[in-house]
Design an enzyme around this catalytic site. Structure first.
Site, PDB file in Angstrom:
ATOM      1  N   SER A  24       0.786  -1.279   0.177  1.00 37.16           N
ATOM      2  CA  SER A  24      -0.094  -0.121  -0.049  1.00 37.16           C
ATOM      3  C   SER A  24       0.684   1.166   0.170  1.00 37.16           C
ATOM      4  CB  SER A  24      -0.784   0.040   1.241  1.00 37.16           C
ATOM      5  OG  SER A  24      -0.219  -0.282   2.400  1.00 37.16           O
ATOM      6  N   ALA A  27       3.162   2.687  -5.251  1.00 33.48           N
ATOM      7  CA  ALA A  27       2.826   2.056  -6.496  1.00 33.48           C
ATOM      8  C   ALA A  27       1.520   1.091  -6.119  1.00 33.48           C
ATOM      9  CB  ALA A  27       3.985   0.757  -6.698  1.00 33.48           C
ATOM     10  N   LYS A  47       0.956  -5.682   4.810  1.00 34.80           N
ATOM     11  CA  LYS A  47       1.608  -6.428   5.906  1.00 34.80           C
ATOM     12  C   LYS A  47       1.505  -5.739   7.247  1.00 34.80           C
ATOM     13  CE  LYS A  47       6.323  -7.161   5.489  1.00 34.80           C
ATOM     14  NZ  LYS A  47       7.686  -7.773   5.295  1.00 34.80           N
ATOM     15  N   SER A  54       7.839   2.238   2.583  1.00 36.75           N
ATOM     16  CA  SER A  54       8.980   3.427   2.396  1.00 36.75           C
ATOM     17  C   SER A  54       8.415   4.799   1.897  1.00 36.75           C
ATOM     18  CB  SER A  54       9.945   2.981   1.313  1.00 36.75           C
ATOM     19  OG  SER A  54      10.879   2.288   1.875  1.00 36.75           O
ATOM     20  N   THR A  55       7.105   4.431   1.144  1.00 35.81           N
ATOM     21  CA  THR A  55       6.648   5.887   0.603  1.00 35.81           C
ATOM     22  C   THR A  55       6.523   7.034   1.700  1.00 35.81           C
ATOM     23  OG1 THR A  55       5.546   4.792  -1.145  1.00 35.81           O
ATOM     24  CG2 THR A  55       4.535   6.871  -0.639  1.00 35.81           C
ATOM     25  N   ALA A  58       9.746   9.077   2.316  1.00 31.19           N
ATOM     26  CA  ALA A  58      10.301   9.820   1.336  1.00 31.19           C
ATOM     27  C   ALA A  58      10.531  11.373   1.583  1.00 31.19           C
ATOM     28  CB  ALA A  58       9.650   9.645  -0.077  1.00 31.19           C
ATOM     29  N   GLY A  60      13.089  13.920  -0.272  1.00 29.36           N
ATOM     30  CA  GLY A  60      13.237  14.833  -1.160  1.00 29.36           C
ATOM     31  C   GLY A  60      12.205  15.324  -2.063  1.00 29.36           C
ATOM     32  N   GLU A 126      18.348  17.746  -7.087  1.00 24.16           N
ATOM     33  CA  GLU A 126      19.008  16.967  -6.224  1.00 24.16           C
ATOM     34  C   GLU A 126      20.246  16.146  -7.035  1.00 24.16           C
ATOM     35  OE1 GLU A 126      15.962  14.988  -3.103  1.00 24.16           O
ATOM     36  OE2 GLU A 126      15.732  14.178  -5.023  1.00 24.16           O
ATOM     37  N   HIS A 247      22.716   5.267   0.366  1.00 25.82           N
ATOM     38  CA  HIS A 247      22.451   6.663   0.450  1.00 25.82           C
ATOM     39  C   HIS A 247      23.650   7.308   1.024  1.00 25.82           C
ATOM     40  CE1 HIS A 247      21.021  10.797   1.106  1.00 25.82           C
ATOM     41  NE2 HIS A 247      19.859  10.607   0.106  1.00 25.82           N
ATOM     42  N   ARG A 296      24.639   9.671  -6.482  1.00 26.19           N
ATOM     43  CA  ARG A 296      24.767   8.950  -5.317  1.00 26.19           C
ATOM     44  C   ARG A 296      25.745   7.923  -5.159  1.00 26.19           C
ATOM     45  NH1 ARG A 296      18.382   8.425  -3.500  1.00 26.19           N
ATOM     46  NH2 ARG A 296      18.339  10.740  -3.220  1.00 26.19           N
ATOM     47  N   HIS A 357      19.670   1.996   0.652  1.00 22.77           N
ATOM     48  CA  HIS A 357      18.648   2.849   0.581  1.00 22.77           C
ATOM     49  C   HIS A 357      17.624   2.343  -0.521  1.00 22.77           C
ATOM     50  CE1 HIS A 357      16.546   6.703   0.707  1.00 22.77           C
ATOM     51  NE2 HIS A 357      17.019   7.136  -0.633  1.00 22.77           N
ATOM     52  N   ARG A 392      20.026   4.372  -9.378  1.00 20.06           N
ATOM     53  CA  ARG A 392      18.760   5.065  -9.547  1.00 20.06           C
ATOM     54  C   ARG A 392      19.172   6.677  -9.509  1.00 20.06           C
ATOM     55  NH1 ARG A 392      14.624   6.822  -5.150  1.00 20.06           N
ATOM     56  NH2 ARG A 392      16.632   6.889  -4.042  1.00 20.06           N
ATOM     57  N   LEU A 398       9.622   7.477  -6.629  1.00 25.43           N
ATOM     58  CA  LEU A 398       8.277   7.637  -6.526  1.00 25.43           C
ATOM     59  C   LEU A 398       7.654   7.968  -8.035  1.00 25.43           C
ATOM     60  CD1 LEU A 398       8.511  10.195  -3.599  1.00 25.43           C
ATOM     61  CD2 LEU A 398       7.578   8.069  -3.518  1.00 25.43           C
TER      62      LEU A 398
HETATM   63  C1  LIG Z   1      13.723   7.563   3.757  1.00 20.46           C
HETATM   64  C2  LIG Z   1      13.661   7.362   2.575  1.00 20.46           C
HETATM   65  C3  LIG Z   1      13.534   8.332   1.668  1.00 20.46           C
HETATM   66  C4  LIG Z   1      13.251   8.431   0.596  1.00 20.46           C
HETATM   67  N1  LIG Z   1      13.156   9.618  -0.276  1.00 20.46           N
HETATM   68  C5  LIG Z   1      12.757   9.473  -1.883  1.00 20.46           C
HETATM   69  C6  LIG Z   1      12.375  10.757  -2.503  1.00 20.46           C
HETATM   70  O1  LIG Z   1      12.694  11.806  -2.019  1.00 20.46           O
HETATM   71  N2  LIG Z   1      12.181  10.548  -3.616  1.00 20.46           N
HETATM   72  C7  LIG Z   1      11.884   9.153  -4.340  1.00 20.46           C
HETATM   73  O2  LIG Z   1      11.563   9.279  -5.529  1.00 20.46           O
HETATM   74  N3  LIG Z   1      11.977   8.062  -3.563  1.00 20.46           N
HETATM   75  C8  LIG Z   1      12.302   8.295  -2.143  1.00 20.46           C
HETATM   76  N4  LIG Z   1      12.654   7.041  -1.510  1.00 20.46           N
HETATM   77  C9  LIG Z   1      12.418   5.729  -2.301  1.00 20.46           C
HETATM   78  C10 LIG Z   1      10.872   5.701  -2.367  1.00 20.46           C
HETATM   79  O3  LIG Z   1      10.150   6.168  -1.149  1.00 20.46           O
HETATM   80  C11 LIG Z   1      10.575   4.081  -2.709  1.00 20.46           C
HETATM   81  O4  LIG Z   1      11.265   3.585  -3.631  1.00 20.46           O
HETATM   82  C12 LIG Z   1       8.752   4.007  -3.074  1.00 20.46           C
HETATM   83  O5  LIG Z   1       8.124   4.778  -1.762  1.00 20.46           O
HETATM   84  C13 LIG Z   1       8.535   2.900  -2.872  1.00 20.46           C
HETATM   85  O6  LIG Z   1       7.132   2.732  -2.971  1.00 20.46           O
HETATM   86  P1  LIG Z   1       6.511   1.204  -3.225  1.00 20.46           P
HETATM   87  O7  LIG Z   1       5.060   1.602  -3.323  1.00 20.46           O
HETATM   88  O8  LIG Z   1       7.036   0.546  -4.293  1.00 20.46           O
HETATM   89  O9  LIG Z   1       6.771   0.621  -1.749  1.00 20.46           O
HETATM   90  P2  LIG Z   1       6.572   0.915  -0.319  1.00 20.46           P
HETATM   91  O10 LIG Z   1       6.125   2.451  -0.091  1.00 20.46           O
HETATM   92  O11 LIG Z   1       7.693   0.526   0.389  1.00 20.46           O
HETATM   93  O12 LIG Z   1       5.417   0.200  -0.061  1.00 20.46           O
HETATM   94  C14 LIG Z   1       5.571  -1.287   0.125  1.00 20.46           C
HETATM   95  C15 LIG Z   1       4.227  -2.055   0.487  1.00 20.46           C
HETATM   96  O13 LIG Z   1       4.176  -3.384   0.688  1.00 20.46           O
HETATM   97  C16 LIG Z   1       3.841  -3.906   1.934  1.00 20.46           C
HETATM   98  N5  LIG Z   1       4.543  -5.522   2.094  1.00 20.46           N
HETATM   99  C17 LIG Z   1       5.786  -5.620   1.883  1.00 20.46           C
HETATM  100  N6  LIG Z   1       5.788  -6.835   1.851  1.00 20.46           N
HETATM  101  C18 LIG Z   1       4.524  -7.453   2.083  1.00 20.46           C
HETATM  102  C19 LIG Z   1       4.011  -8.823   2.117  1.00 20.46           C
HETATM  103  N7  LIG Z   1       4.626  -9.806   2.322  1.00 20.46           N
HETATM  104  N8  LIG Z   1       2.661  -8.812   2.366  1.00 20.46           N
HETATM  105  C20 LIG Z   1       1.968  -7.782   2.220  1.00 20.46           C
HETATM  106  N9  LIG Z   1       2.124  -6.611   2.372  1.00 20.46           N
HETATM  107  C21 LIG Z   1       3.545  -6.465   2.144  1.00 20.46           C
HETATM  108  C22 LIG Z   1       4.649  -2.973   2.711  1.00 20.46           C
HETATM  109  O14 LIG Z   1       3.922  -3.158   4.262  1.00 20.46           O
HETATM  110  C23 LIG Z   1       4.030  -1.725   2.187  1.00 20.46           C
HETATM  111  O15 LIG Z   1       2.809  -1.398   2.251  1.00 20.46           O
HETATM  112  C24 LIG Z   1      12.910   7.095  -0.252  1.00 20.46           C
HETATM  113  C25 LIG Z   1      12.973   5.879   0.399  1.00 20.46           C
HETATM  114  C26 LIG Z   1      13.132   6.037   1.933  1.00 20.46           C
HETATM  115  C27 LIG Z   1      13.268   4.552   2.708  1.00 20.46           C
END
Ligand SMILES: Cc1cc2nc3c(=O)[nH]c(=O)nc-3n(C[C@H](O)[C@H](O)[C@H](O)COP(=O)(O)OP(=O)(O)OC[C@H]3O[C@@H](n4cnc5c(N)ncnc54)[C@H](O)[C@@H]3O)c2cc1C
Length: 556
Positions: A24, A27, A47, A54-55, A58, A60, A126, A247, A296, A357, A392, A398
């Protein structure tokens, strides 16, 4: 058809939907909202709580060519440079051309980005970007705002069923090998409690990253690589696992610090903070034309090198010249987290060191998010669409989540309208006959992380990775031995996560050991040069019949 599955009890309950989305973050929720527009029923299983990925963290922002004078072509150029020869140019073109409208649609969904007094969206810069093109919210709380807006939007749609505290275990397929649902464990009460099965016409993995494979990471506790492990067990191809972005500027909390560590966003350097060594010398100047704003991998390597030269455990990021007002308004989250750890960036430089990261690799997809298993899609950080290559570019992730989520939804919608998304019959017999993977004890998590940080961290060598592989092999053998002695680890969240971490770590080390060159964020002490003649290609990882990962170089 899956040949392997996690050891787990047989499903005790079943639910049915059209499309099941795992995760959630940006993506998963973007897929869910867009698939709903086609009238399909959607179930989002996640989960922990909806905003626990991670979302939310984020800082930046989101990169998109929205500024005056900027173009998708310039964004493409910067992305290709960061990707060090391994980006899929068509995937990048899709990202940068569809990106600006995807951001506008996110705004229409309710995300509030920072604007100037004239009402125009504010853009910052950035590392690796030659233009100001990063949209941000709440100063440095971009992810929290995106998450808030998307969670609010899914809550208003009764056609989206949300199941929290649901750990997805394995993929279910039908008799022809098309994804037909999944097994999961719900920590609930009542009807849906314990291990169950969700039947669906298609499955979308949006499980985020795998930072928890390492001891120090910016990723939250849920980022255990479950989607990559599930995909491998389901027979899907995974690629570019060796390209883990470290990072450069993560708040250094001492040598024993473990798990999620606070990030000091690249935007702080974008606004003019300097990296200085133990003697107060700005060591990035002269190393790269963009100095502190180099990509990076270059900054992480320079920090690591200078730490080694000076025998220091960290470097410093100096933003004292911003003054209190700028820190409070532009970087309130970072200011608060530094102060919570006893460091005041207004009056002192911040101790920083690199930490895991971002996973540039993941489950291999085509431009529509389809994996090599029919009906199984992957989106966001769990996927490898080809946009990041060997590294990346900041704030492209994002954006990737948004753009490719919309493409997956369009693909599912098109297939549904063409009658190509029929209900599926789960082949339960085949699912149960898949080989059950023995589970390591939950304590294995810390040992896996230690092995990976020592053996396959920022700086790698054949010897360091052989040590890591040997240690990981031992943990796997112990799991098999305990299962044979009928003393297996209990199937529960901690041991399922440990099994996923073990598989992903083993696959990562196997790929990294094979790539005998330095490229992007993969840095080999024993192969310091980039070797285009042999290695300008991807490593594709699949699971062998024995259960071990095998990495094969793609044909050139
Ligand atoms: C501190 C930090 C700062 C960042 N800053 C930036 C930024 O400024 N700009 C940028 O573009 N990117 C940034 N990123 C990277 C970016 O945040 C992530 O790549 C992006 O949010 C990933 O989105 P996602 O939807 O793929 O996954 P996530 O947002 O990580 O969501 C994954 C989801 O899957 C669920 N999940 C995982 N495993 C299971 C399972 N087995 N069963 C059920 N659910 C599960 C989790 O609970 C979660 O809900 C940053 C990341 C971090 C950690």
């Amino acid at each position: 058809m899956s040949t392997h599955r996690l050891t787990a009890p047989a499903p005790g309950w079943t639910a049915t939907t059209d499309v099941v989305v795992v995760g959630s973050g940006v993506a998963g929720l973007t897929v869910a909202l867009n698939v709903r527009k086609a009238g399909l029923r959607v179930m989002v299983v996640t989960k922990a709580m909806l905003d626990d990925g991670s979302t939310r963290w984020a800082q930046g922002g989101v990169a998109a060519a929205l500024g005056e004078g900027d173009t998708p072509e310039q964004h493409l150029d910067d992305t290709l440079v960061a990707g060090a020869g391994l980006c899929d140019e068509e995937a990048v073109r899709t990202l940068v051309t569809e990106g600006p409208d995807a951001v506008r649609r996110l705004i229409a969904t309710g995300a509030l980005f920072d604007r100037g007094e004239d009402g125009e969206i504010l853009l910052t810069r950035e590392g690796g970007h030659h233009r100001d093109r990063i949209v941000h919210a709440g100063g440095d709380a971009t992810g929290a705002e995106i998450s808030r807006a998307l969670v609010a939007a899914v809550h208003t749609d009764p056609g989206i069923e949300l199941i929290e505290h649901a750990l997805v275990l394995d993929l279910l397929t039908d008799a022809v090998g098309h994804a037909a649902g999944l097994t999961l464990h719900v920590m609930g009460e009542g009807r849906r409690d314990g291990v169950g099965a969700v039947r669906a016409r298609a499955v979308v993995l949006a499980t985020g990253g795998m930072g928890q494979v390492f001891s120090a990471t910016t990723n939250p506790a849920v980022s255990t690589g479950d989607g990559v492990a599930l995909a491998l067990r389901a027979g899907a191809a995974v690629t570019d696992l060796e390209f883990v972005q470290f990072h450069p500027t993560v708040l250094w909390l001492g040598p024993e610090a473990e798990g999620q560590q606070p990030l000091v966003s690249e935007a702080v350097r974008g606004e003019g903070a300097h990296l200085v060594d133990a003697d107060g010398v700005r060591f990035m100047v002269g190393q790269h034309e963009l100095a502190e704003l180099a990509p990076r991998d270059i900054v992480a390597k320079a920090i690591t090198r200078r730490m080694q030269e000076q025998g220091a455990e960290h470097m410093f990021l100096d933003g004292r010249h911003f003054g209190a007002e700028m820190w409070e308004h532009r970087f309130p989250t970072i200011l608060a987290s530094c102060r919570a750890h006893g460091i005041d960036p207004v009056t002192e430089p911040i101790p920083v060191a690199p930490a895991a990261h971002y996973a540039s690799g993941g489950v291999r997809t085509d431009p529509h998010g389809r994996t090599s298993v029919p009906g199984l899609y992957a989106c966001g950080e769990v996927a490898c669409t080809g946009v990041h290559g060997a590294n990346r570019l900041a704030s492209n992730s994002l954006l990737e989540g948004l753009v490719f989520a919309e493409r997956i939804a369009a693909d599912l919608t098109g297939r549904h309208r063409a009658g190509e998304l029929p209900e599926r019959t789960v082949d339960v017999e085949a699912a149960r006959s898949a080989h059950p993977v023995p589970l390591p004890p939950s304590e294995a998590r810390a040992e896996i992380q230690r092995l990976m940080s020592h053996g396959a961290g920022v700086l790698r060598s054949a010897a360091s990775m052989a040590d890591a592989a040997a240690g990981l092999g031992l943990i796997a053998e112990q799991g098999y031995a305990h299962a044979a002695e009928e003393k297996p680890a209990d199937p529960r969240v901690e041991t399922w996560e440990a099994a996923n971490l073990l598989l992903v770590a083993t696959a990562l080390v196997a790929a990294a050991a094979q790539r005998a060159e330095t490229r992007g964020c993969h840095w080999r002490e024993d192969f310091p040069e980039r070797d285009d003649a042999h290695w300008r290609r991807h490593l594709i990882t699949t699971l062998a019949a024995t259960g071990g990962p095998v990495s094969t170089p793609e044909e050139q």
